[in-house]
Design an enzyme around this catalytic site. Structure first.
Site, PDB file in Angstrom:
ATOM      1  N   ASP A   1      46.198  53.318  48.122  1.00 41.12           N
ATOM      2  CA  ASP A   1      47.249  53.208  47.101  1.00 41.12           C
ATOM      3  C   ASP A   1      48.027  54.515  46.975  1.00 41.12           C
ATOM      4  O   ASP A   1      49.255  54.517  46.850  1.00 41.12           O
ATOM      5  CB  ASP A   1      46.642  52.850  45.741  1.00 41.12           C
ATOM      6  CG  ASP A   1      45.920  51.517  45.742  1.00 41.12           C
ATOM      7  OD1 ASP A   1      46.315  50.621  46.501  1.00 41.12           O
ATOM      8  OD2 ASP A   1      44.957  51.389  44.966  1.00 41.12           O
TER       9      ASP A   1
ATOM     10  N   ASP B   1      38.626  50.090  44.340  1.00 40.68           N
ATOM     11  CA  ASP B   1      39.332  51.197  43.704  1.00 40.68           C
ATOM     12  C   ASP B   1      38.306  52.104  43.044  1.00 40.68           C
ATOM     13  O   ASP B   1      37.289  51.636  42.530  1.00 40.68           O
ATOM     14  CB  ASP B   1      40.311  50.678  42.644  1.00 40.68           C
ATOM     15  CG  ASP B   1      41.474  49.911  43.238  1.00 40.68           C
ATOM     16  OD1 ASP B   1      41.894  50.241  44.359  1.00 40.68           O
ATOM     17  OD2 ASP B   1      41.969  48.983  42.577  1.00 40.68           O
TER      18      ASP B   1
END
Length: 146
Positions: free
Chosen positions: A130, A112
């Site tokens: 995401d 991330d």
């Protein structure tokens, strides 16, 4: 169905490219917009927002398995969907799920890097996969409303 698979392929490609490039060139943290947006390096072994991160290797295999089951469901939904916009939305979700599943399979955790905050309010770091999953679900559910 072609648009579903094409959308998923584009999402997987862009997600993989962004993760590959940023994991190599990004320092631990880079402030982009002070007080609002940073690029960071975070390895998330859990699911959304780091939940269930303590399950270790068994959890990783379960998450990959759940992603694959979810992909089967998404293909089934897309096959029965007549609206082009809904197929694109489902393709976004499928591509995001594939991108994160691939990250888990190859690296043991999801990379991330997008980090948003406003004053004391902070959103957990996330990635393009995401974002594609979230936006795809939003657009798909919005289309069901019409």
């Amino acid at each position: 169905m072609r648009i579903f698979f094409l959308t998923a392929l584009v999402v997987v490609f862009l997600d993989g490219l962004s993760k590959s490039l940023l994991s190599k060139v990004l320092p631990w943290k880079m402030v982009v917009i002070p007080g609002v947006f940073n690029l960071v390096k975070v390895r998330n072994p859990g699911v959304a927002f780091g939940l269930l991160a303590t399950f270790g290797e068994k959890g990783r295999l379960v998450f990959i398995g759940l992603a694959l089951v979810g992909l089967v469901v998404l293909v089934w939904l897309a096959r029965s969907e007549k609206k082009r916009g809904s197929q694109i939305a489902l393709g976004m979700v499928a591509g995001g799920a594939l991108g994160n599943a691939w990250d888990r399979f190859t690296h043991g955790a999801v990379f991330d890097f997008l980090d948003f905050h406003l004053g004391p309010y902070h959103w957990p770091a996330f990635n393009l996969a995401d974002a594609a999953i979230t936006l795809g679900l939003f657009f798909y559910l919005w289309g069901l409303k019409k």
